[in-house]
Write a protein that holds these residues in place. Structure first.
Motif, PDB file in Angstrom:
ATOM      1  N   LEU A 208       0.828  -1.201   0.000  1.00  0.00           N
ATOM      2  CA  LEU A 208       0.000   0.000   0.000  1.00  0.00           C
ATOM      3  C   LEU A 208       0.866   1.256   0.000  1.00  0.00           C
ATOM      4  CD1 LEU A 208      -2.639  -1.152   2.644  1.00  0.00           C
ATOM      5  CD2 LEU A 208      -2.904  -1.120   0.164  1.00  0.00           C
ATOM      6  N   LEU A 209       2.167   1.067   0.184  1.00  0.00           N
ATOM      7  CA  LEU A 209       3.129   2.165   0.169  1.00  0.00           C
ATOM      8  C   LEU A 209       4.287   1.809  -0.747  1.00  0.00           C
ATOM      9  CD1 LEU A 209       3.633   3.238   3.921  1.00  0.00           C
ATOM     10  CD2 LEU A 209       2.568   4.601   2.120  1.00  0.00           C
ATOM     11  N   THR A 210       4.816   2.796  -1.435  1.00  0.00           N
ATOM     12  CA  THR A 210       6.042   2.571  -2.204  1.00  0.00           C
ATOM     13  C   THR A 210       7.210   2.622  -1.224  1.00  0.00           C
ATOM     14  OG1 THR A 210       6.385   4.934  -2.602  1.00  0.00           O
ATOM     15  CG2 THR A 210       5.061   3.709  -4.215  1.00  0.00           C
ATOM     16  N   THR A 211       8.321   2.057  -1.615  1.00  0.00           N
ATOM     17  CA  THR A 211       9.500   2.056  -0.745  1.00  0.00           C
ATOM     18  C   THR A 211       9.957   3.474  -0.436  1.00  0.00           C
ATOM     19  OG1 THR A 211      10.212  -0.059  -1.688  1.00  0.00           O
ATOM     20  CG2 THR A 211      11.852   1.199  -0.464  1.00  0.00           C
ATOM     21  N   SER A 212       9.927   4.342  -1.420  1.00  0.00           N
ATOM     22  CA  SER A 212      10.377   5.723  -1.209  1.00  0.00           C
ATOM     23  C   SER A 212       9.448   6.460  -0.238  1.00  0.00           C
ATOM     24  CB  SER A 212      10.455   6.476  -2.535  1.00  0.00           C
ATOM     25  OG  SER A 212       9.182   6.499  -3.172  1.00  0.00           O
ATOM     26  N   LYS A 213       8.135   6.249  -0.389  1.00  0.00           N
ATOM     27  CA  LYS A 213       7.180   6.900   0.506  1.00  0.00           C
ATOM     28  C   LYS A 213       7.316   6.345   1.916  1.00  0.00           C
ATOM     29  CE  LYS A 213       3.972   9.886   1.248  1.00  0.00           C
ATOM     30  NZ  LYS A 213       4.236  11.316   1.086  1.00  0.00           N
ATOM     31  N   TYR A 214       7.562   5.058   2.005  1.00  0.00           N
ATOM     32  CA  TYR A 214       7.765   4.425   3.310  1.00  0.00           C
ATOM     33  C   TYR A 214       8.957   5.052   4.032  1.00  0.00           C
ATOM     34  CZ  TYR A 214       9.756   0.982   6.524  1.00  0.00           C
ATOM     35  OH  TYR A 214      10.329   0.380   7.618  1.00  0.00           O
ATOM     36  N   ARG A 215      10.045   5.233   3.335  1.00  0.00           N
ATOM     37  CA  ARG A 215      11.246   5.805   3.950  1.00  0.00           C
ATOM     38  C   ARG A 215      11.012   7.247   4.385  1.00  0.00           C
ATOM     39  NH1 ARG A 215      15.401   3.294  -0.525  1.00  0.00           N
ATOM     40  NH2 ARG A 215      15.642   1.235   0.454  1.00  0.00           N
ATOM     41  N   GLU A 216      10.272   7.992   3.577  1.00  0.00           N
ATOM     42  CA  GLU A 216       9.963   9.385   3.913  1.00  0.00           C
ATOM     43  C   GLU A 216       9.116   9.458   5.184  1.00  0.00           C
ATOM     44  OE1 GLU A 216       6.879  12.747   2.339  1.00  0.00           O
ATOM     45  OE2 GLU A 216       7.869  11.529   0.799  1.00  0.00           O
ATOM     46  N   LEU A 217       8.069   8.651   5.234  1.00  0.00           N
ATOM     47  CA  LEU A 217       7.177   8.655   6.395  1.00  0.00           C
ATOM     48  C   LEU A 217       7.866   8.090   7.637  1.00  0.00           C
ATOM     49  CD1 LEU A 217       3.923   7.461   4.609  1.00  0.00           C
ATOM     50  CD2 LEU A 217       4.305   9.722   5.616  1.00  0.00           C
ATOM     51  N   LYS A 218       8.748   7.125   7.424  1.00  0.00           N
ATOM     52  CA  LYS A 218       9.469   6.536   8.546  1.00  0.00           C
ATOM     53  C   LYS A 218      10.382   7.580   9.191  1.00  0.00           C
ATOM     54  CE  LYS A 218      12.436   2.698   9.912  1.00  0.00           C
ATOM     55  NZ  LYS A 218      13.255   1.540   9.477  1.00  0.00           N
ATOM     56  N   GLU A 219      10.958   8.427   8.369  1.00  0.00           N
ATOM     57  CA  GLU A 219      11.823   9.495   8.898  1.00  0.00           C
ATOM     58  C   GLU A 219      11.015  10.459   9.773  1.00  0.00           C
ATOM     59  OE1 GLU A 219      14.719  13.031   7.194  1.00  0.00           O
ATOM     60  OE2 GLU A 219      14.348  11.254   5.937  1.00  0.00           O
ATOM     61  N   HIS A 220       9.813  10.806   9.320  1.00  0.00           N
ATOM     62  CA  HIS A 220       8.923  11.662  10.116  1.00  0.00           C
ATOM     63  C   HIS A 220       8.545  10.952  11.421  1.00  0.00           C
ATOM     64  CE1 HIS A 220       8.188  15.090   7.538  1.00  0.00           C
ATOM     65  NE2 HIS A 220       7.968  14.307   6.496  1.00  0.00           N
ATOM     66  N   ALA A 221       8.248   9.663  11.311  1.00  0.00           N
ATOM     67  CA  ALA A 221       7.856   8.884  12.492  1.00  0.00           C
ATOM     68  C   ALA A 221       8.999   8.833  13.503  1.00  0.00           C
ATOM     69  CB  ALA A 221       7.457   7.474  12.075  1.00  0.00           C
ATOM     70  N   GLN A 222      10.227   8.725  13.017  1.00  0.00           N
ATOM     71  CA  GLN A 222      11.386   8.688  13.901  1.00  0.00           C
ATOM     72  C   GLN A 222      11.538  10.009  14.653  1.00  0.00           C
ATOM     73  OE1 GLN A 222      13.416   6.081  14.604  1.00  0.00           O
ATOM     74  NE2 GLN A 222      14.357   7.401  16.141  1.00  0.00           N
ATOM     75  N   GLN A 223      11.312  11.106  13.962  1.00  0.00           N
ATOM     76  CA  GLN A 223      11.389  12.424  14.601  1.00  0.00           C
ATOM     77  C   GLN A 223      10.333  12.576  15.687  1.00  0.00           C
ATOM     78  OE1 GLN A 223      11.011  15.110  11.279  1.00  0.00           O
ATOM     79  NE2 GLN A 223      13.014  14.585  10.423  1.00  0.00           N
ATOM     80  N   GLU A 224       9.105  12.138  15.386  1.00  0.00           N
ATOM     81  CA  GLU A 224       8.022  12.218  16.364  1.00  0.00           C
ATOM     82  C   GLU A 224       8.293  11.302  17.550  1.00  0.00           C
ATOM     83  OE1 GLU A 224       5.412  14.318  16.365  1.00  0.00           O
ATOM     84  OE2 GLU A 224       6.410  15.196  14.620  1.00  0.00           O
TER      85      GLU A 224
END
Length: 390
Positions: A301-317
């Motif tokens: 449901l997510l592309t690898t690139s989108k996953y990495r982008e969102l994961k970076e935001h999640a790590q910050q939060e």
């Protein structure tokens, strides 16, 4: 003249070594030199009764055990499903495993003697089955709907799991000076037909605790008793070959149970495009944003690139969350406040286990000394548990 305890030297040595305590640390507990202490393990001398009692308490063994003629048979070690390169279990880990094994052994024997029915879901599946089918059976058996929790997810899972006859113990320490390392042991399961027991290290925050709990439920459903510490569905940066097949399977079951395919598939593109909405959805499901992102990635449901982008935001939060938790804990220490001692003990014993022990004590079928030992609480304090259970 100080009365000496004529203990069996081999048992003293076995008790110390099985607790992973060094000669130097054992000697410190009774304020003697290591050389003096060794004379007791070598049978050349004996400690005083007071010293022997202190050592028995430190090694978490019954004082009477020291006087047996030979080393008793200890509990069988649980299967270690941790990675091959995992550190050796420490004293705290061994103590909590032994404590739960003692409780589980007592309650299982009681249920078998009183003719309780075996639980049909223990070992109902094997690793040859589809993890999704196992997850669906867990949800059905416990009557849990992840899309419609009636209370905080982890509390609903605990309540309904114990209602089904599975005992859950949660704690982060043995006592104030002996804490559990979540990197060594996150949880373990004892898959018994009469009295299955699950332990969850509460050192972590709620989301990983819940994932650990459901992971251990999977162990029960496939009847694989054992110790876990790598409980995570994110293996994007780790070779799966390093992990035990049982752990990988139980992680898949937990992911399917906490994040059913139909729920994640219907989140919609808007939710999966926004890290704030992902955080909100993850909170409602009682899981971490990381877990939700990995699940969405695995379901394509997510592309690898989108996953990495969102994961970076999640790590910050997540880092902001950890900082808030650190500040909150420091303020609690300054106020010298914290959770109720008896509430922590109740969670450690398991609410279901506590209730059964207290009922057995109240109806006269369980001697006070055994009831007190099983709950690690004086009889005159049982009323504290009554109030919490009510």
């Amino acid at each position: 003249m100080v009365e000496k305890a004529f203990i069996t030297s081999e048992i003293l040595k076995w008790a110390r070594e099985s607790a992973k305590i060094t000669v130097e640390d054992a000697a410190k507990k009774v304020s003697v030199s290591p050389e003096r202490y060794l004379t007791w393990e070598e049978g050349k001398d004996f400690p005083t009764i007071r010293q022997a009692k202190v050592l028995a308490k430190s090694f978490r063994r019954a004082f009477s055990l020291f006087f047996l003629p030979e080393v008793p048979k200890d509990f069988q070690p649980l299967q270690d499903y941790r990675r091959d390169d995992a550190k050796e279990l420490d004293t705290a880990s061994l103590f909590i495993i032994r404590d739960i094994q003692e409780k589980q052994g007592w309650i299982s024997e009681l249920f078998e003697e009183t003719g309780e029915t075996e639980l049909p879901f223990v070992g109902k599946f094997t690793m040859n089955d589809n993890p999704e089918d196992v997850a669906k059976d867990i949800l059905k058996t416990l009557n849990i709907n992840p899309s419609n929790y009636q209370k905080k997810p982890i509390y609903e899972w605990i309540e309904k799991t114990e209602k089904a006859g599975i005992f859950i113990s949660r704690t982060s320490n043995i006592h104030s000076r002996l804490t559990l390392d979540k990197d060594l042991i996150k949880g373990f399961a004892i898959a018994d037909k009469f009295a299955p027991f699950i332990f969850v290290n509460s050192k972590d925050w709620d989301a990983p605790q819940l994932f650990t709990l459901v992971h251990e439920l999977a162990h029960i459903w496939i009847a694989k008793s054992g110790i876990s510490n790598e409980i995570d569905i994110d293996f994007t940066d780790k070779p799966k070959s390093k992990f035990h097949p049982v752990e990988l399977f139980c992680n898949q079951v937990a992911a399917n149970a906490l994040m059913p395919r139909e729920i994640i598939a219907h989140l919609g593109a808007e939710t999966l495009e926004s890290h704030t909405r992902i955080f909100k959805q993850a909170k409602e499901l009682g899981i971490s944003s990381f877990a939700l992102l990995v699940r969405a990635l695995n379901l394509e449901l997510l592309t690898t690139s989108k996953y990495r982008e969102l994961k970076e935001h999640a790590q910050q939060e997540f880092e902001k969350f950890l900082e808030k938790e650190r500040i909150k804990n420091e303020k609690q220490k300054e106020r010298k406040s914290g959770p109720d001692t008896f509430l922590l003990r109740l969670n450690k014993n398991s609410r279901l286990f506590t209730r059964i022990v207290m009922d057995s004590f109240n109806n006269g079928s369980l001697p006070p000394s055994i009831a007190s030992n099983l709950l690690n609480t004086q009889i005159n304090k049982f009323s504290k548990f009554e109030k919490l259970l009510a």
